[in-house]
Design a protein around this motif. Structure first.
Motif, PDB file in Angstrom:
ATOM      1  N   UNK A 165      -5.022 -55.512  13.731  1.00  0.00           N
ATOM      2  CA  UNK A 165      -4.422 -55.815  12.426  1.00  0.00           C
ATOM      3  C   UNK A 165      -3.729 -57.179  12.462  1.00  0.00           C
ATOM      4  N   UNK A 166      -3.009 -57.449  13.531  1.00  0.00           N
ATOM      5  CA  UNK A 166      -2.304 -58.735  13.645  1.00  0.00           C
ATOM      6  C   UNK A 166      -3.275 -59.901  13.730  1.00  0.00           C
ATOM      7  N   UNK A 167      -4.444 -59.670  14.343  1.00  0.00           N
ATOM      8  CA  UNK A 167      -5.438 -60.739  14.478  1.00  0.00           C
ATOM      9  C   UNK A 167      -6.440 -60.752  13.319  1.00  0.00           C
ATOM     10  N   UNK A 168      -6.287 -59.818  12.383  1.00  0.00           N
ATOM     11  CA  UNK A 168      -7.213 -59.668  11.259  1.00  0.00           C
ATOM     12  C   UNK A 168      -8.647 -59.467  11.752  1.00  0.00           C
ATOM     13  N   UNK A 169      -8.788 -58.592  12.757  1.00  0.00           N
ATOM     14  CA  UNK A 169     -10.091 -58.266  13.335  1.00  0.00           C
ATOM     15  C   UNK A 169     -10.365 -56.776  13.183  1.00  0.00           C
ATOM     16  N   UNK A 170     -11.633 -56.385  13.232  1.00  0.00           N
ATOM     17  CA  UNK A 170     -11.939 -54.948  13.246  1.00  0.00           C
ATOM     18  C   UNK A 170     -11.463 -54.311  14.557  1.00  0.00           C
ATOM     19  N   UNK A 171     -11.165 -53.018  14.502  1.00  0.00           N
ATOM     20  CA  UNK A 171     -10.790 -52.248  15.684  1.00  0.00           C
ATOM     21  C   UNK A 171     -11.812 -51.147  15.903  1.00  0.00           C
ATOM     22  N   UNK A 172     -12.195 -50.941  17.157  1.00  0.00           N
ATOM     23  CA  UNK A 172     -13.127 -49.867  17.493  1.00  0.00           C
ATOM     24  C   UNK A 172     -12.591 -49.131  18.718  1.00  0.00           C
ATOM     25  N   UNK A 173     -12.552 -47.821  18.632  1.00  0.00           N
ATOM     26  CA  UNK A 173     -12.156 -46.982  19.763  1.00  0.00           C
ATOM     27  C   UNK A 173     -13.445 -46.443  20.377  1.00  0.00           C
ATOM     28  N   UNK A 174     -13.742 -46.842  21.621  1.00  0.00           N
ATOM     29  CA  UNK A 174     -14.999 -46.447  22.264  1.00  0.00           C
ATOM     30  C   UNK A 174     -15.124 -44.931  22.369  1.00  0.00           C
ATOM     31  N   UNK A 175     -14.025 -44.226  22.664  1.00  0.00           N
ATOM     32  CA  UNK A 175     -14.100 -42.763  22.754  1.00  0.00           C
ATOM     33  C   UNK A 175     -14.497 -42.149  21.413  1.00  0.00           C
ATOM     34  N   UNK A 176     -13.969 -42.672  20.311  1.00  0.00           N
ATOM     35  CA  UNK A 176     -14.358 -42.150  18.994  1.00  0.00           C
ATOM     36  C   UNK A 176     -15.832 -42.424  18.711  1.00  0.00           C
ATOM     37  N   UNK A 177     -16.306 -43.588  19.123  1.00  0.00           N
ATOM     38  CA  UNK A 177     -17.727 -43.911  18.940  1.00  0.00           C
ATOM     39  C   UNK A 177     -18.612 -42.970  19.768  1.00  0.00           C
ATOM     40  N   UNK A 178     -18.180 -42.643  20.976  1.00  0.00           N
ATOM     41  CA  UNK A 178     -18.919 -41.705  21.824  1.00  0.00           C
ATOM     42  C   UNK A 178     -18.948 -40.333  21.171  1.00  0.00           C
ATOM     43  N   UNK A 179     -17.794 -39.883  20.678  1.00  0.00           N
ATOM     44  CA  UNK A 179     -17.725 -38.575  20.018  1.00  0.00           C
ATOM     45  C   UNK A 179     -18.618 -38.533  18.786  1.00  0.00           C
ATOM     46  N   UNK A 236       4.807 -58.988  10.256  1.00  0.00           N
ATOM     47  CA  UNK A 236       4.222 -60.033  11.084  1.00  0.00           C
ATOM     48  C   UNK A 236       3.029 -60.610  10.361  1.00  0.00           C
ATOM     49  N   UNK A 237       2.941 -61.897  10.399  1.00  0.00           N
ATOM     50  CA  UNK A 237       1.770 -62.532   9.812  1.00  0.00           C
ATOM     51  C   UNK A 237       0.572 -62.279  10.708  1.00  0.00           C
ATOM     52  N   UNK A 238      -0.595 -62.145  10.095  1.00  0.00           N
ATOM     53  CA  UNK A 238      -1.794 -61.995  10.908  1.00  0.00           C
ATOM     54  C   UNK A 238      -2.220 -63.357  11.419  1.00  0.00           C
ATOM     55  N   UNK A 239      -2.840 -63.342  12.574  1.00  0.00           N
ATOM     56  CA  UNK A 239      -3.348 -64.569  13.175  1.00  0.00           C
ATOM     57  C   UNK A 239      -4.756 -64.823  12.619  1.00  0.00           C
ATOM     58  N   UNK A 240      -5.197 -66.053  12.557  1.00  0.00           N
ATOM     59  CA  UNK A 240      -6.537 -66.319  12.035  1.00  0.00           C
ATOM     60  C   UNK A 240      -7.613 -65.787  12.978  1.00  0.00           C
TER      61      UNK A 240
END
Length: 180
Positions: free
Chosen positions: A36-50, A5-9
């Motif tokens: 990944x599809x939107x070419x944006x960073x991903x953050x998992x709030x639970x991982x940030x809390x941990x 799939x192409x990423x979106x801008x």
């Protein structure tokens, strides 16, 4: 056959996309793929809390209780919603907190990932990391949680149903729902 799939801008997305919904609905897994599809960073709030606490969510619940965890969760999500486009996966109870929900609705795009409790129960049986499920029947707990939490999740402007299907189906449904 593997599909690409192409990423979106990324410039088309102006604020964070925050995924909300019950445990097991796929917020983290779908969120990573959506980012990944939107070419944006991903953050998992639970991982940030941990990371901030130096212990797992389950340990925080066990040592300090749910209200302590929810307060830390609220602070972490407030830090993550910084105006920069990204995809954020929240814990199942985050959107129930009035202050957190107001912040998400005001400064981000909330997407409710919904699924039937029986589908969620099958998914969460695979791991024993969910504090609210310890020693309890997952289907019963998820049915009870859905009854309480779904009215809050329904306040999210974007609703997407997560079926018992590959994650890409849900990612595609989100992209369609947000016009991408």
């Amino acid at each position: 056959m593997l599909q690409t799939h192409e990423t979106q801008p990324a410039r088309a997305i102006r604020r964070p996309i925050v995924l909300v919904g019950l445990m097991g609905v796929g917020k983290s897994t779908v969120g990573r793929r959506l980012a990944a599809r939107l070419a944006l960073p991903f953050v998992d709030a639970d991982h940030e809390i941990e990371s901030a606490a130096g212990m797992t969510v389950a340990d925080i619940f066990e040592r300090f209780g749910e209200s302590y965890f929810r307060d830390g969760e609220r602070r972490v999500i407030a830090r993550l919603i910084d105006g920069r486009p990204k995809v954020i996966a929240t814990g199942g109870g985050a959107f129930i907190n009035d202050e957190t929900r107001a912040l998400i609705l005001e400064q981000a795009m909330a997407v409710w990932l919904d699924a039937e409790p029986r589908v969620l129960a099958e998914r969460v049986r695979r791991r024993d990391t969910r504090p609210l499920l310890r020693g309890r029947d997952p289907l019963q707990v998820l049915t009870e949680l859905a009854a309480v939490r779904n009215p809050y999740y329904a306040l999210a402007p974007v609703h997407v149903t997560s079926y018992d299907a590959p994650h890409e189906v849900t990612v595609n449904a989100i992209l369609e729902a947000i016009g991408k």
